[in-house]
Design a protein around this motif. Structure first.
Motif, PDB file in Angstrom:
ATOM      1  N   MET A 249      -0.880 -16.984  -0.808  1.00 12.73           N
ATOM      2  CA  MET A 249      -0.902 -15.604  -1.275  1.00 12.73           C
ATOM      3  C   MET A 249       0.501 -15.229  -1.740  1.00 12.73           C
ATOM      4  N   ASP A 250       0.603 -14.668  -2.950  1.00 13.15           N
ATOM      5  CA  ASP A 250       1.902 -14.312  -3.493  1.00 13.15           C
ATOM      6  C   ASP A 250       1.768 -13.060  -4.353  1.00 13.15           C
ATOM      7  N   ILE A 251       2.886 -12.418  -4.612  1.00  8.38           N
ATOM      8  CA  ILE A 251       2.907 -11.195  -5.410  1.00  8.38           C
ATOM      9  C   ILE A 251       3.001 -11.538  -6.889  1.00  8.38           C
ATOM     10  N   GLU A 258      -0.821  -8.559  -4.827  1.00  3.41           N
ATOM     11  CA  GLU A 258      -0.881  -9.840  -4.126  1.00  3.41           C
ATOM     12  C   GLU A 258      -2.162 -10.580  -4.498  1.00  3.41           C
ATOM     13  N   LYS A 259      -2.015 -11.857  -4.792  1.00  2.81           N
ATOM     14  CA  LYS A 259      -3.169 -12.675  -5.131  1.00  2.81           C
ATOM     15  C   LYS A 259      -2.898 -14.116  -4.735  1.00  2.81           C
TER      16      LYS A 259
END
Length: 300
Positions: A249-251, A258-259
């Motif tokens: 999960m990262d921005i 976040e995805k």
């Protein structure tokens, strides 16, 4: 598939060249170089002229050397920065890890992707541990110890080693025959399942290490969990094209939302590995370069 390995005999060697402890090399300093007396005064006009030229040349040389030195400091080669990383890693392991069952003389360590064997040489010769190294490239451990490890040891230990080899020319070979073994295979799930020597070592070892083990890094962690063994890995290369199934999960930089994204950066890789088990920890080790370690110390 049972792969080739360098199998070692087990002669008993009573003494070691280095007791468990400090591995830092000692340094010596030299006195100032002799030169002309800077307080002397030229006695003639010609001598004054020559002295002025010498002073101008000397000043220019000093400025040039300073510029060069500063440039070298800012542009150190990667290898030059990391020439002591095995020494520092070895000392850190012996001082801090694993906590639940501290390493003791005779314990077995599995060193994955050990390269030329510097870490293995330090663990066997300096800390009396047994090491099984996994690397498809055969290492010449006696040469690695004598050329790379020994010169960095304190002088008293170098002297002691020389005395040992004078009394017993095969001292180094006998110690390594007793404590070191290498399997020249790739460390992956298939070799773990098929190689009985490796399976036995994984069942009996006290620690699994992977320093910049590249494609084997995640497998080390998975195998450590399978055998419930403490481990320490220092991730380096990510290989996103080879491991496209890894996600975190990262921005999103564009939307700020976040995805889930594919693991592509070193930071993402470390977070991906850390998330495999809540018992895992992340630490920064005391050397330059890729120095972030993911570990489990044996504590629940």
């Amino acid at each position: 598939m049972e792969s080739n390995c360098t199998s070692m005999a087990t002669p008993s060697t009573k003494d070691d060249i280095v007791a468990q402890g400090d591995l830092s090399a000692t340094t010596t300093t030299t006195g100032e170089e002799e030169g002309e007396d800077p307080t002397s005064t030229p006695t003639t006009q010609q001598e004054q002229h020559l002295a002025a030229r010498r002073n101008t040349t000397s000043s220019n040389t000093k400025r040039s050397n300073t510029t060069t030195n500063n440039k070298n400091k800012n542009n150190k080669r990667h290898g030059a920065r990391n020439q002591h990383r095995h020494q520092q890693l070895c000392k850190w392991i012996m001082d801090h890890f694993p906590i639940a069952t501290p390493l003791q003389k005779g314990d077995l360590v599995v060193d994955v992707a050990g390269g030329k064997g510097e870490l293995a040489a330090r663990l066997t010769m300096c800390h009396q541990l047994h090491v099984l190294m996994i690397d498809p490239r055969l290492a010449d451990l006696p040469t690695t110890f004598e050329r790379t490890v020994l010169p960095k040891l304190p002088k008293r230990h170098q002297t002691r080693f020389q005395q040992r080899t004078t009394e017993h020319p095969d001292f180094l070979k006998d110690v390594l025959n007793e404590r070191f073994q290498q399997l020249d295979i790739v460390f992956d799930e298939s070799t773990v399942e098929s190689n009985s020597v490796l399976q036995e070592a994984l069942r009996n070892c006290q620690l699994i290490i992977g320093m910049h083990a590249d494609g084997a890094t995640e497998c080390i962690i998975d195998v450590a969990l399978q055998f419930q063994k403490p481990f320490l890995v220092i991730p380096c290369c990510v290989f996103p094209n080879l491991f496209q199934q890894r996600t975190v999960m990262d921005i999103d930089e564009d939307t700020g939302v976040e995805k889930r994204v594919q693991v592509r950066s070193h930071d993402q890789f470390c977070r991906y590995l850390l998330a495999k088990d809540k018992r895992f920890r992340q630490v920064v080790l005391p050397f330059e370069g890729r120095n972030v370690a993911i570990l489990w110390d044996g504590n629940e």
